[in-house]
Design a protein around this motif. Sequence first.
Motif, PDB file in Angstrom:
ATOM      1  N   LEU A  50      38.657  48.252  36.452  1.00 31.14           N
ATOM      2  CA  LEU A  50      39.088  47.544  37.660  1.00 31.14           C
ATOM      3  C   LEU A  50      37.984  46.593  38.091  1.00 31.14           C
ATOM      4  CD1 LEU A  50      40.570  50.471  39.730  1.00 31.14           C
ATOM      5  CD2 LEU A  50      41.800  48.561  38.774  1.00 31.14           C
ATOM      6  N   VAL A  51      38.358  45.345  38.322  1.00 27.85           N
ATOM      7  CA  VAL A  51      37.392  44.335  38.752  1.00 27.85           C
ATOM      8  C   VAL A  51      37.925  43.690  40.019  1.00 27.85           C
ATOM      9  CG1 VAL A  51      36.207  42.202  38.147  1.00 27.85           C
ATOM     10  CG2 VAL A  51      36.716  43.883  36.375  1.00 27.85           C
ATOM     11  N   VAL A  52      37.181  43.887  41.124  1.00 27.32           N
ATOM     12  CA  VAL A  52      37.545  43.255  42.393  1.00 27.32           C
ATOM     13  C   VAL A  52      36.342  42.425  42.822  1.00 27.32           C
ATOM     14  CG1 VAL A  52      38.422  43.597  44.722  1.00 27.32           C
ATOM     15  CG2 VAL A  52      38.899  45.301  42.984  1.00 27.32           C
ATOM     16  N   SER A  53      36.479  41.112  42.759  1.00 30.55           N
ATOM     17  CA  SER A  53      35.337  40.248  43.052  1.00 30.55           C
ATOM     18  C   SER A  53      35.205  39.981  44.551  1.00 30.55           C
ATOM     19  CB  SER A  53      35.490  38.917  42.310  1.00 30.55           C
ATOM     20  OG  SER A  53      36.568  38.193  42.856  1.00 30.55           O
ATOM     21  N   LYS A  54      34.022  39.537  44.931  1.00 31.49           N
ATOM     22  CA  LYS A  54      33.777  39.163  46.328  1.00 31.49           C
ATOM     23  C   LYS A  54      34.556  37.913  46.694  1.00 31.49           C
ATOM     24  CE  LYS A  54      29.164  41.009  47.026  1.00 31.49           C
ATOM     25  NZ  LYS A  54      27.781  40.661  47.357  1.00 31.49           N
ATOM     26  N   LYS A  55      34.873  37.103  45.689  1.00 28.97           N
ATOM     27  CA  LYS A  55      35.651  35.908  45.953  1.00 28.97           C
ATOM     28  C   LYS A  55      37.085  36.279  46.346  1.00 28.97           C
ATOM     29  CE  LYS A  55      36.585  31.453  43.805  1.00 28.97           C
ATOM     30  NZ  LYS A  55      36.407  30.649  42.601  1.00 28.97           N
ATOM     31  N   THR A  56      37.604  37.358  45.762  1.00 26.54           N
ATOM     32  CA  THR A  56      38.958  37.814  46.060  1.00 26.54           C
ATOM     33  C   THR A  56      39.013  38.509  47.417  1.00 26.54           C
ATOM     34  OG1 THR A  56      39.355  38.122  43.717  1.00 26.54           O
ATOM     35  CG2 THR A  56      40.864  39.207  45.221  1.00 26.54           C
ATOM     36  N   LEU A  57      38.150  39.482  47.622  1.00 20.02           N
ATOM     37  CA  LEU A  57      38.088  40.236  48.882  1.00 20.02           C
ATOM     38  C   LEU A  57      36.642  40.238  49.365  1.00 20.02           C
ATOM     39  CD1 LEU A  57      40.391  43.213  47.897  1.00 20.02           C
ATOM     40  CD2 LEU A  57      40.894  41.479  49.596  1.00 20.02           C
TER      41      LEU A  57
ATOM     42  N   ALA B 128      33.354  44.658  51.617  1.00 17.85           N
ATOM     43  CA  ALA B 128      33.217  45.783  50.689  1.00 17.85           C
ATOM     44  C   ALA B 128      34.244  46.867  50.976  1.00 17.85           C
ATOM     45  CB  ALA B 128      31.810  46.361  50.771  1.00 17.85           C
ATOM     46  N   VAL B 129      34.573  47.052  52.245  1.00 21.44           N
ATOM     47  CA  VAL B 129      35.569  48.050  52.623  1.00 21.44           C
ATOM     48  C   VAL B 129      36.915  47.723  51.973  1.00 21.44           C
ATOM     49  CG1 VAL B 129      36.857  48.988  54.573  1.00 21.44           C
ATOM     50  CG2 VAL B 129      34.431  48.547  54.812  1.00 21.44           C
ATOM     51  N   ASP B 130      37.290  46.453  51.984  1.00 26.84           N
ATOM     52  CA  ASP B 130      38.562  46.036  51.387  1.00 26.84           C
ATOM     53  C   ASP B 130      38.529  46.163  49.867  1.00 26.84           C
ATOM     54  OD1 ASP B 130      39.582  45.465  53.889  1.00 26.84           O
ATOM     55  OD2 ASP B 130      39.001  43.349  53.800  1.00 26.84           O
ATOM     56  N   ARG B 131      37.392  45.794  49.260  1.00 23.19           N
ATOM     57  CA  ARG B 131      37.274  45.918  47.806  1.00 23.19           C
ATOM     58  C   ARG B 131      37.409  47.378  47.374  1.00 23.19           C
ATOM     59  NH1 ARG B 131      33.054  42.304  48.697  1.00 23.19           N
ATOM     60  NH2 ARG B 131      31.477  43.899  48.274  1.00 23.19           N
ATOM     61  N   ASN B 132      36.735  48.268  48.091  1.00 27.42           N
ATOM     62  CA  ASN B 132      36.805  49.694  47.756  1.00 27.42           C
ATOM     63  C   ASN B 132      38.206  50.245  47.992  1.00 27.42           C
ATOM     64  OD1 ASN B 132      34.135  49.756  47.018  1.00 27.42           O
ATOM     65  ND2 ASN B 132      33.442  50.303  49.072  1.00 27.42           N
ATOM     66  N   ARG B 133      38.850  49.820  49.053  1.00 22.26           N
ATOM     67  CA  ARG B 133      40.211  50.290  49.352  1.00 22.26           C
ATOM     68  C   ARG B 133      41.191  49.815  48.279  1.00 22.26           C
ATOM     69  NH1 ARG B 133      44.047  48.293  53.618  1.00 22.26           N
ATOM     70  NH2 ARG B 133      45.653  49.889  53.648  1.00 22.26           N
ATOM     71  N   ALA B 134      41.035  48.569  47.834  1.00 25.71           N
ATOM     72  CA  ALA B 134      41.895  48.041  46.768  1.00 25.71           C
ATOM     73  C   ALA B 134      41.690  48.846  45.488  1.00 25.71           C
ATOM     74  CB  ALA B 134      41.588  46.564  46.528  1.00 25.71           C
TER      75      ALA B 134
ATOM     76  N   PRO C 239      42.952  43.021  40.835  1.00 23.94           N
ATOM     77  CA  PRO C 239      43.904  43.008  41.957  1.00 23.94           C
ATOM     78  C   PRO C 239      43.714  41.791  42.858  1.00 23.94           C
ATOM     79  CG  PRO C 239      42.390  44.878  42.132  1.00 23.94           C
ATOM     80  CD  PRO C 239      41.990  44.091  40.937  1.00 23.94           C
ATOM     81  N   ASN C 240      44.808  41.366  43.486  1.00 22.35           N
ATOM     82  CA  ASN C 240      44.806  40.295  44.478  1.00 22.35           C
ATOM     83  C   ASN C 240      44.783  40.923  45.873  1.00 22.35           C
ATOM     84  OD1 ASN C 240      44.996  38.413  42.448  1.00 22.35           O
ATOM     85  ND2 ASN C 240      47.214  38.297  42.550  1.00 22.35           N
ATOM     86  N   PRO C 241      44.523  40.146  46.918  1.00 22.82           N
ATOM     87  CA  PRO C 241      44.482  40.708  48.277  1.00 22.82           C
ATOM     88  C   PRO C 241      45.797  41.366  48.709  1.00 22.82           C
ATOM     89  CG  PRO C 241      43.467  38.548  48.268  1.00 22.82           C
ATOM     90  CD  PRO C 241      44.052  38.750  46.906  1.00 22.82           C
ATOM     91  N   ALA C 242      46.914  40.975  48.132  1.00 24.39           N
ATOM     92  CA  ALA C 242      48.208  41.560  48.513  1.00 24.39           C
ATOM     93  C   ALA C 242      48.291  43.049  48.194  1.00 24.39           C
ATOM     94  CB  ALA C 242      49.329  40.812  47.802  1.00 24.39           C
ATOM     95  N   VAL C 243      47.427  43.554  47.328  1.00 24.45           N
ATOM     96  CA  VAL C 243      47.421  44.975  46.971  1.00 24.45           C
ATOM     97  C   VAL C 243      47.184  45.843  48.207  1.00 24.45           C
ATOM     98  CG1 VAL C 243      46.037  46.704  45.732  1.00 24.45           C
ATOM     99  CG2 VAL C 243      46.764  44.642  44.583  1.00 24.45           C
ATOM    100  N   LEU C 244      46.454  45.310  49.187  1.00 29.69           N
ATOM    101  CA  LEU C 244      46.132  46.090  50.388  1.00 29.69           C
ATOM    102  C   LEU C 244      47.319  46.249  51.335  1.00 29.69           C
ATOM    103  CD1 LEU C 244      42.626  44.603  51.197  1.00 29.69           C
ATOM    104  CD2 LEU C 244      43.145  46.780  50.118  1.00 29.69           C
TER     105      LEU C 244
END
Length: 154
Positions: free
Chosen positions: A45-52, A55-61, A85-90
């Motif tokens: 799983l790769v969630v970049s800072k550019k996407t979210l 850090a709370v949102d990245r970890n939640r995703a 994942p994209n931000p819509a995952v949240l």
Amino acid sequence: MRGDREFRKVRSHGVAVRDPLFTLRVTEYRPRHGETWRPRAIIGLVVSKKTLRRAVDRNRARRRVREALRTLPGGLPACRAILLPNPAVLTVPFSELQAALTRALSRAPGRAKRGGQGGNGPQGGRQGGGGNAAGPRPVPASMPPQDPATDGPR
């Protein structure tokens, strides 16, 4: 997945499956060097800072996607994959996230191949200094195989 090398292999040889919720890049399962053959799903799983940004949102995703993958009704196919994942995952309901993952994994080909390129390198040509290759050359089907002991003038 462990290490940059495995991620690079999946990025270069994998097939991208896009969904409004994420991008999934999939390649067939191959064991690591020296590892026994146990087909299983290995997903990074790769969630970049550019996407979210947060850090709370990245970890939640990551947690939501990991749980959705763990509880998929049909299980996971044997593959190596990178999931972005994209931000819509949240905000999407959990059942829709699972349905999207199931759709994406079913659309992914069983044995992912690179389209239309031959050879080993990204340009499709030979790598190295040229000259004769160290291995045996393939024999065309029209020619009978020759015995090396009797290989002389005919």
